[in-house]
Motif scaffolding. Sequence first.
Motif, short mmCIF file in Angstrom:
data_model
loop_
_atom_site.label_atom_id
_atom_site.label_comp_id
_atom_site.label_asym_id
_atom_site.label_seq_id
_atom_site.Cartn_x
_atom_site.Cartn_y
_atom_site.Cartn_z
N SER A 151 37.89 33.55 36.99
CA SER A 151 37.01 34.20 35.91
C SER A 151 37.02 35.41 36.03
CB SER A 151 35.76 33.41 35.61
OG SER A 151 35.05 33.86 37.01
N ARG A 152 36.52 36.29 35.04
CA ARG A 152 36.28 37.71 35.05
C ARG A 152 35.31 38.13 36.03
NH1 ARG A 152 35.29 40.91 29.46
NH2 ARG A 152 37.63 39.97 29.18
N GLU A 153 34.33 37.11 36.29
CA GLU A 153 33.24 37.77 37.36
C GLU A 153 33.93 37.37 38.53
OE1 GLU A 153 32.93 35.75 34.75
OE2 GLU A 153 31.62 36.81 33.25
N GLU A 154 34.55 36.30 38.73
CA GLU A 154 35.12 35.99 40.26
C GLU A 154 36.47 36.96 40.55
OE1 GLU A 154 35.18 31.34 40.75
OE2 GLU A 154 36.66 31.98 39.51
N VAL A 157 34.37 40.18 41.73
CA VAL A 157 33.87 39.75 43.05
C VAL A 157 35.13 39.93 44.13
CG1 VAL A 157 33.04 38.21 44.60
CG2 VAL A 157 31.91 38.55 42.37
N ALA A 158 36.22 39.45 43.41
CA ALA A 158 37.31 39.63 44.50
C ALA A 158 37.92 40.99 44.70
CB ALA A 158 38.62 38.91 43.90
N HIS A 159 38.05 41.76 43.79
CA HIS A 159 38.37 43.34 43.66
C HIS A 159 37.40 44.15 44.71
CE1 HIS A 159 39.66 47.17 43.00
NE2 HIS A 159 38.73 47.46 42.27
N TRP A 160 36.09 43.78 44.39
CA TRP A 160 35.05 44.40 45.34
C TRP A 160 35.27 43.98 46.82
CZ3 TRP A 160 32.55 48.67 45.62
CH2 TRP A 160 31.56 48.79 46.64
N CYS A 161 35.78 42.61 47.15
CA CYS A 161 35.83 42.43 48.32
C CYS A 161 36.97 43.26 49.25
CB CYS A 161 36.07 40.85 48.52
SG CYS A 161 36.64 40.30 50.00
N GLN A 230 46.23 44.25 38.40
CA GLN A 230 46.78 43.93 36.97
C GLN A 230 46.88 42.40 36.81
OE1 GLN A 230 47.95 46.92 35.42
NE2 GLN A 230 46.74 47.94 37.08
N SER A 231 47.03 41.63 37.90
CA SER A 231 47.23 40.15 37.63
C SER A 231 46.78 39.57 38.83
CB SER A 231 48.62 39.80 37.28
OG SER A 231 49.57 40.22 38.40
N HIS A 232 46.71 38.25 38.85
CA HIS A 232 46.60 37.53 40.32
C HIS A 232 47.08 36.08 40.00
CE1 HIS A 232 43.30 35.95 37.60
NE2 HIS A 232 43.27 34.79 38.14
#
Length: 434
Positions: A151-154, A157-161, A230-232
């Motif tokens: 999700s956008r929220e996840e 959080v992943a990018h901030w990690c 850009q993607s995941h």
Amino acid sequence: MDKSWMQCCRSSNPFILGVLKFLEFVVQNTNEPTELYKCPCKKCRNHKRRLNVNEMYKHLTGNGIMEEYTIWDQHGEASNIPSLWDQREAYLRNLVSSSSSVDHSINPTMKILGDPNAPQDAVIPDAPRWNISVVSDLVIPNGYVANARLSREELAVAHWCVMEHCDEAEPFIEGHRAELQRRAPYVTDEDDEQRIQNFHPHFLRWMSYLQSIGDPHYKQELHLLASRPQSHTIYSQCDVNGIKFVIWQRDQNRKTQKSGVMVVSDDIPYYGILEAVVELKYAEGMPVVLFKCKWYYTDPKDPDSTKLDHGLLSVNTSTSWYEDRPFILAKTARQVFYVNDPLAGADWKVVNVISHRGTCKDSTLARDETATPQFEVQEPYQEHHTTCIPISGFTIELGDLPRVDVSDDDDDDDDEDDAEGFNNDVLSDDEDDD
């Protein structure tokens, strides 16, 4: 002042003498009534906590000093060069346009990734060996999971990690944190953390500014991180330095376990299971692989969160912890497996940390046989078989055993037999001489 010692080995005499001179400089030039100073070791990096001189000496000789800390402005050294934080503030004040996009003319590949009208046959060049701490060529995800998305929220959080665990981005994050604390020093820790995570637009403009002035602190990989992923892609398994991790759904009803995960942060171990392997693709194809995990509740401040029996640690697998922070860098994960704890209950598992030996990359195994080996493969250690079991610490009581006394006549008979045997030997020797 000579600072060449900062590049020396931390166990060498020049480095130790340099540390002593640095501490003397700190005491003389830093006006700290509490006699607690910022520690510039590679672990504290001038922001974790303040230490006295003796503790700082142990940190510097044990962890080493930040090699880039050539101007000791945090310890009283004056500098005519404006700091990065001052440069950023000046740049933001004079910034006319609030656009947060990077000039795509600089990086054609970013234009391909960001432009939906780009031709479908556009070929993105292979990613080079990225010079940044969060990227590792020893992490290889596989087992693509179709129709699985964060999700956008996840994703945020992943990018901030990634940002939080990037050594190269840490000075910029701490600089932004210090500026926020200067402007509003009485905010709660929760609000402060939320404000820190909102610094991405400032970080992107910061990187664009450093690139425009040709600043030596500019780093292309940081610029790509500032542009966000850009993607995941989601995967079901991953090889980390030759160790295979599998998501826990695929571990069900199998005899082997490969989904147990442990990570150590600030000397505190966290235990959990792997739920998903996430690969974030930044601009120019820069990949960062994360593990999404479910963490078990093992708060060291709560004695009931774990059980320790004869050196064996048990965790309650029915609990959960840090639901809002499930991501870790795949390169930092260690593999563990869990065994049922019959004494504690059905949900309690004994943790077994796996120590792998002889791990290597697939590319190393597939190298040319005629090539010179880079290392010697050692045989697994095996103890020699023995039937001797040492026993110590026991006292044998002989009070109940019957006592048998040897008579003096028996001793006299033995003495006579010995004497007779001796005389016969002497006589036989004399006969031989004759």
